[in-house]
Design an enzyme around this catalytic site. Structure first.
Site, PDB file in Angstrom:
ATOM      1  N   HIS B 291      38.347  42.647  41.511  1.00  0.00           N
ATOM      2  CA  HIS B 291      36.971  42.510  41.981  1.00  0.00           C
ATOM      3  C   HIS B 291      36.138  43.746  41.661  1.00  0.00           C
ATOM      4  CE1 HIS B 291      33.827  42.872  45.112  1.00  0.00           C
ATOM      5  NE2 HIS B 291      33.597  41.626  44.745  1.00  0.00           N
ATOM      6  N   CYS B 670      32.840  32.792  28.517  1.00  0.00           N
ATOM      7  CA  CYS B 670      32.135  33.527  29.562  1.00  0.00           C
ATOM      8  C   CYS B 670      33.062  34.417  30.379  1.00  0.00           C
ATOM      9  CB  CYS B 670      31.390  32.577  30.481  1.00  0.00           C
ATOM     10  SG  CYS B 670      32.454  31.452  31.382  1.00  0.00           S
TER      11      CYS B 670
END
Lengths: 175, 722
Positions: B291, B670
């Site tokens: 993250h 992506c």
């Protein structure tokens, strides 16, 4: 005809060029290129990477025909310099340096001032009139040669700080 | 000398050979043998140089730079390797041998007057000491540079007034210098536009876009033992600041105008505000796609993750690094480009915006075939990416509106929706949520000025949003009119043992069609309103985590129904949009021909595709990836560089299958790979239409795409020169 193992360069001419990095290594290819351009490089010759591969694969033996090619190239260098390897009056000194395809800075060995011994030493002093310079060069050769050729290349390992280079340094300090 | 030789005999048990020829052959053999010396072998391992190349040996007549005052030796660059300035730059020493300049035992002199610095301005230059030799050397410098058409690194020796050139090669340079040299040499007509594009490594652009730790200061800090930990280089550039251990503290300290480094064991979405406030981020755990790393890269923020030696105790307000304690407020410096953590403050070099950069990027774009989009979740990110040259958004994640600033209300409504016990309750919550989703999408579509925006429907497992604190649970319980215990229990019911492969992505839309419906309506109404207002926009609706064409058929029916309703509401004949899917499950790639019956575009989500193809949980790779790389099980971290053998094969199968069914199928990528130069190359070769990456990586992807296109053409035209 025997395979070409040795590429001469010097005095405005060269056997190789900058496109031959795989065979001559980066340094050798560029030295050849500079020589061809007429830029002054100390004359010399490059022994190819193929000889290195052969040497490693055949338990440290040189390929057939190498010695003759080296002698021929050496003759050319001697002629350009007006000096001869081992000549007591006008001795030629040589550097031997590595040069791979990719730059590996400081990872491989170099030996400088090859050709100095007790006889050529005296000749060089007469020629240069500079005994201090000659003895310094001779000392550097012995130290480098003992370290690189006689110790490292033979796989001799000393305890930390007890290698021949360090011991000669200590000797030097005593002198 | 006798004593000296005797010592050799004493230590090695052999005589130093007096014979010159014996010395020569001994030297040649030793140089060849040094190819397999320990140092050379380990250097080759690090640099990836094959063992079977071998070295050549160069034998040359000796020339001496140490024969007195008219002798010298030096090294020089045909242009300044740090700045790129077209000025002859170098160092020399009188009466010295080659090794002396490099060894740093004596302070070398400057080559000429023009390049003197504060440190060496009092020293004599070669230009004034030996003007004739200097002019000759300068002539060779010009000649070699013209001949090689690149900056040259030169070594020379002067023996009693005579100049000898010992070496020349293409010189190494910084990113700043590479850019300037490419632009200057192009202007000088030394190189073509194409060659100029190839002269800059894509990774070197990083250096031009972020402030960096001053290399000289960094070297000193290392020598002083201030390098305290190493981690993964997750976000580029450098950052110095006071350490804090909670996101709240980061926000608070930043408000007091302090510069802070946020140090966490690992980060989670709730830390986002603190991460935004911090100048640098450091975590003890996590990999390159954790993250913290994803968020930091997206912002172009300096970040180091997985620094395993660090142990953080937020409650105690301290961290320990191999026994040494650092308290809140202590200063650390991060080099995010290398992953190094230093104690104290280090100097930064400001990478101020280079006007050459813009000019360079302009002609980079002439050559690429691949489009470059960005991953952006807010209008601000979209605008930033536009300024870096992004041609659209390849990934807009709707869930972003539930994190960070201004997310309180939408997050609350989302939680209400998640904890609803029936469809009626859920629809009510969705109706309240709708205006937030629509506004966020509309803002981003507008910021992209008509460029396409790929909007991914809600992707993460719902339990990620369930409130964990008692206070939040109580608030939700009041609103829903149930007990706190009820809220807690419903949260627990959502718990999954493997949430990454659980109830997420399209699976939510299959279970609760009304969740998809709300999102379709938000997207299409946003587009309709912009359209009605005379603005251009092109939304691309992307269904995530699909594995079967039937999922796409099911969702498409809802989408088409909503579309008809929206058209009727706004009186529009048509709304321009595309319906497509993310390809991130191996089965979807393998059945791409079927998927393309429903999908008008594919976008490879290479993070998840890598995760599911390898079976590596990307949040857990910290535990074993280091060993895999060290033991050469894998050459690269597959989350950083697209895996050629496996993932690339899946990509090619999907491209081939998809285009068979639908020849005009638009295909992009992506995942974070979109900004990795090697992966960009693979995407180009696989025939993709575009790559999408975080805003700061857009210029890197543009350059990489141009280089692969140029190289492809040159390869077709024959081998390139030197």
């Amino acid at each position: 005809m025997a395979k070409k193992f040795v590429y001469f360069f010097g005095s405005g001419a060269a056997d190789g060029d900058k496109g031959m990095k795989e065979l001559l290594g980066g340094k050798g290819a560029n030295l050849a290129e500079m020589a061809s351009l007429g830029i002054p490089v100390p004359p010399g010759f490059t022994i190819t990477t193929q000889v290195c591969t052969h040497f490693m694969e055949s338990r440290s033996r040189f390929p057939e025909g190498l010695e003759r090619q080296v002698e021929t190239a050496l003759r050319k260098v001697e002629k350009i310099m007006g000096l001869r390897l081992g000549d007591p009056e006008r001795p030629l000194l040589l550097s031997v340096r590595s040069g791979a395809r990719a730059s590996m800075p400081g990872m491989m060995e170099t030996v400088l001032n090859i050709g100095l011994n007790s006889k050529t030493c005296r000749g060089l002093i007469r020629k240069t009139g500079n005994p201090r310079f000659v003895y310094d060069a001779y000392r550097r050769l012995i130290q480098m040669y003992a370290d690189v050729v006689m110790e490292k290349a033979e796989g001799i390992e000393h305890e930390e700080g007890m290698g021949v280079r360090q011991q000669l340094d200590k000797e030097m300090e005593r002198m | 000398m006798g004593i000296y030789k005797a010592k050799v005999k004493e230590v090695l048990g052999k005589e130093f050979p007096d014979d010159a020829r014996k010395q020569l052959w001994g030297g040649i053999a030793a140089v060849f043998k040094s190819w397999n010396g320990r140092r050379a072998v380990s250097y080759r391992r690090i640099e990836g140089i094959p063992d079977d190349w071998g070295t050549a040996t160069n034998i040359q007549a000796m020339v001496f730079g140490n024969m007195g005052a008219s002798s010298a030796t030096g090294v020089a660059f045909s242009r300044n390797p740090a700045t790129g300035e077209n000025a002859f730059y170098g160092e020399w020493l009188v009466n010295a041998q080659g090794e002396d300049v490099v060894a740093g035992l004596r302070t070398p002199n400057p080559l000429n007057e023009a390049t003197k610095s504060e440190q060496n301005k009092h020293l004599p230059s070669l230009e004034t000491s030996m003007p004739r030799v200097y002019r000759e050397l300068d002539g060779y410098r010009r000649r070699l540079e013209r001949h090689y058409r690149d900056m040259q690194d030169i070594e020379f020796t002067i023996q009693e007034g005579r100049l000898w050139m010992l070496q020349c090669r293409v010189g190494k340079r910084t990113g700043t210098a590479a850019l300037r040299m490419a632009m200057d040499m192009r202007a000088e007509k030394m190189i073509s536009d194409k060659e100029a594009v190839l002269r800059l490594q894509p990774a070197q652009l990083d250096e031009l876009l972020h402030p960096v730790v001053d290399p000289a200061d960094e070297k000193q800090a290392q020598a002083a033992g201030r390098l305290i930990a190493k981690g993964l280089p997750a976000g580029p550039g450098g950052a110095s600041g006071q350490v804090v251990f909670t996101a709240a503290a980061a926000v608070e300290w930043a408000r007091q105008k302090k510069t802070v480094i946020l140090v966490r064991e690992e980060t989670n979405p709730e830390d986002v505000e603190g991460m935004r406030a911090a100048t640098g981020i450091l975590t003890a755990r996590g990999g390159m796609t954790s993250h913290a790393a994803l968020v930091a890269r997206g912002w172009g923020k300096c970040c180091i993750v997985g620094a395993g030696d660090i142990h953080v105790e937020p409650a105690a307000g301290r961290m320990t690094v191999r026994g040494k304690v650092y308290k809140e407020g202590d200063v650390l410096t991060l080099n995010g480009t290398r992953g190094y953590v230093y104690e104290g403050r280090l100097e930064m070099r400001d990478a101020t915006e280079n006007p050459l950069f813009k000019g360079f990027m302009k002609f980079v774009d002439k050559y690429r075939r691949l489009g470059v989009r960005t991953n952006a979740d807010t209008p601000e990110d979209a605008r930033l990416a536009r300024s870096f040259g992004a041609e659209g958004i390849g990934l807009f994640r709707t869930e972003h509106m539930f994190y960070g600033k201004g997310s309180d209300r939408p997050l609350f409504l989302l939680r209400k929706m998640i904890l609803a016990k029936n469809e009626a309750e859920r629809r009510k919550a969705l109706d309240e949520l709708f205006p937030f989703v629509k506004a966020a999408i509309k803002g981003t579509l507008e910021a992209m000025e008509g460029y396409p925006v790929t909007i991914r429907l809600l992707d993460p497992p719902l339990h990620e949003f369930v409130p964990k604190s008692d206070e939040k649970r109580a608030e939700l319980a009041r609103e829903l009119g149930v007990s706190v215990e009820d809220v807690r229990r419903r949260g627990e019911e959502l718990h999954e043992s493997n949430p990454m492969m659980g109830h997420r992505g399209v699976r939510l839309g299959i279970s609760y069609p009304e969740i998809s419906e709300m999102q379709f309506r938000a997207i299409l109404e946003a587009a309709a309103e912009l359209c009605a207002g005379g603005k251009k926009c092109l939304p691309e609706i992307m269904i995530p985590v699909t594995s079967h064409v039937n999922e796409l058929t099911h969702q498409k029916a809802i989408c088409r129904r909503v579309e008809a309703e929206v058209r009727a509401k706004y009186g529009l004949k048509r709304i321009a949009y595309l319906y497509g899917t993310m390809i991130e499950v191996p089965r979807a790639a393998l059945t791409a021909d079927e998927m393309a019956r429903e999908a008008e575009f594919f976008s490879f989500g290479t993070n998840d595709l890598t995760q599911m193809t390898f079976g590596f949980s990307r949040d857990d790779i910290g535990g074993f990836m280091k060993g895999y790389l060290e033991k050469k099980i894998l050459a690269d971290d597959p989350f950083q560089t697209l895996d050629i053998r496996g993932i690339d094969k899946l990509v090619r199968i999907a491209v081939e299958g998809g285009r068979r069914t639908r020849p005009d199928l638009k295909i992009g990528i992506c995942g974070e790979h979109g900004g990795d130069p090697e992966s960009v190359e693979l995407c180009h070769k696989a025939g993709l239409n575009y790559v999408s990456c975080s805003p700061f990586r857009v210029p890197i992807a543009r350059l990489a795409a141009a280089q692969v296109a140029i190289e492809e053409k040159m390869g077709a035209a024959g081998p390139k020169g030197d």
